[in-house]
Design a protein around this motif. Structure first.
Motif, short mmCIF file in Angstrom:
data_model
loop_
_atom_site.label_atom_id
_atom_site.label_comp_id
_atom_site.label_asym_id
_atom_site.label_seq_id
_atom_site.Cartn_x
_atom_site.Cartn_y
_atom_site.Cartn_z
N ALA A 13 0.79 -1.37 -0.01
CA ALA A 13 0.20 0.03 0.05
C ALA A 13 1.02 1.43 -0.10
O ALA A 13 1.92 1.38 0.86
CB ALA A 13 -0.97 -0.09 1.31
N ASN A 14 0.64 1.96 -0.93
CA ASN A 14 1.31 3.53 -1.04
C ASN A 14 3.22 3.11 -1.09
O ASN A 14 3.54 3.78 -0.61
CB ASN A 14 1.03 4.38 0.15
N VAL A 16 6.56 2.53 -3.21
CA VAL A 16 7.61 3.26 -4.23
C VAL A 16 8.58 2.43 -4.73
O VAL A 16 9.24 1.69 -4.03
CB VAL A 16 8.32 4.49 -3.33
N THR A 27 5.35 5.57 -7.89
CA THR A 27 4.85 5.94 -6.62
C THR A 27 3.47 5.55 -6.38
O THR A 27 2.49 5.11 -7.27
CB THR A 27 4.96 7.55 -6.46
N ASP A 28 2.93 5.75 -5.08
CA ASP A 28 1.84 5.22 -4.61
C ASP A 28 1.56 3.94 -5.10
O ASP A 28 0.09 3.54 -5.66
CB ASP A 28 0.54 6.35 -5.55
N VAL A 29 2.11 2.90 -5.17
CA VAL A 29 1.85 1.81 -5.52
C VAL A 29 0.91 0.91 -4.77
O VAL A 29 1.34 1.09 -3.38
CB VAL A 29 3.44 0.74 -5.73
N ASN A 30 -0.17 0.39 -5.26
CA ASN A 30 -0.90 -0.66 -4.65
C ASN A 30 -1.00 -1.78 -5.12
O ASN A 30 -1.53 -1.78 -6.38
CB ASN A 30 -2.36 -0.06 -4.08
N ARG A 46 -2.75 -0.36 -8.96
CA ARG A 46 -2.89 1.05 -9.17
C ARG A 46 -1.63 1.54 -8.46
O ARG A 46 -0.99 1.16 -7.55
CB ARG A 46 -4.17 1.66 -8.19
N ALA A 47 -1.13 2.78 -9.19
CA ALA A 47 0.19 3.31 -9.18
C ALA A 47 0.14 4.71 -9.70
O ALA A 47 -0.93 5.21 -10.45
CB ALA A 47 1.14 2.45 -9.47
N ALA A 48 1.33 5.45 -9.60
CA ALA A 48 1.31 6.81 -10.32
C ALA A 48 2.75 6.79 -10.85
O ALA A 48 3.54 6.19 -10.07
CB ALA A 48 0.89 7.77 -9.63
N ARG A 53 -1.71 8.31 -13.70
CA ARG A 53 -2.45 7.16 -13.20
C ARG A 53 -2.14 6.04 -13.83
O ARG A 53 -2.19 5.73 -14.94
CB ARG A 53 -4.10 7.12 -13.25
#
Length: 197
Positions: A13-14, A16, A27-30, A46-48, A53
């Protein structure tokens, strides 16, 4: 010399993840992280990357201990075209396409599909394959070139260059189609066809 298995799996969760030196980080890897014998894998639901997105992306290192580790990335991203231009400018992709996006600004969104093969100890031999779907963008190019509006089409790129066919836009008051491609001697060649008012 003994038989057995080594497996670890965990929810992330969240997180990098940094692919390699010189590449923007994920980043923000889920998603799911797993180690299975010699392989490490991240399945990110989900990530960025920068302001885009990322979804359904797989990052793996097939052999952590072989001495020639490769980071393999297969992913999709949606977001503002301006952020994809920023990704290009802040990564080695700018060099692969001879800086073709330098001086270009865009308003609108798009969709990226990207595959990377990064040999960690030999980053100069990175393999890239991807395409970017432009969705109703407005494009500004430095140097006094009139603005392009309602730009739609797909641009494909590899570590050796870029191509684009049947890119549609409004240009000089009329509809136009564009083709572009890397030239063997360097630079990008653009052909346009259409009508102008």
């Amino acid at each position: 010399g003994k038989s057995g298995t080594f497996q670890v799996s965990a929810r992330v969760a969240n997180g990098v993840f940094r692919f390699a030196e010189g590449w923007p980080q994920l980043t923000d890897v889920n998603g799911e992280l797993s180690f299975d014998a010699r392989r490490m894998q991240i399945l990110a639901t989900r990530a960025a990357v920068l302001g885009t997105r990322v979804s359904n992306t797989r990052v793996q290192i097939p052999d952590l201990y072989g001495g020639d580790a490769h980071v393999l990335v297969d992913g999709h991203a949606d977001g503002p075209s301006a952020e994809f231009l920023r990704f290009i400018a802040s990564s080695p992709v700018a060099g692969y396409i001879d800086g073709a996006t330098r001086g270009i600004g865009a308003t609108g969104a798009g969709r990226l599909q990207l595959k990377l093969d990064l040999p960690v100890r030999r980053l100069a031999q990175t393999k890239v394959a991807g395409n970017y779907q432009v969705l109703a963008n407005q494009v500004d190019i430095e140097g006094g070139i009139p603005q392009l509006t309602q730009v739609n089409g797909r641009i494909e790129f590899t570590e050796t260059g870029v191509t684009g066919r049947d890119i549609a836009a409004q240009f000089l008051g009329g509809p136009a189609t564009f083709r572009l491609g890397s030239r063997s001697e360097g630079g990008i060649e653009v052909e346009a066809q259409g009508s102008a008012s």
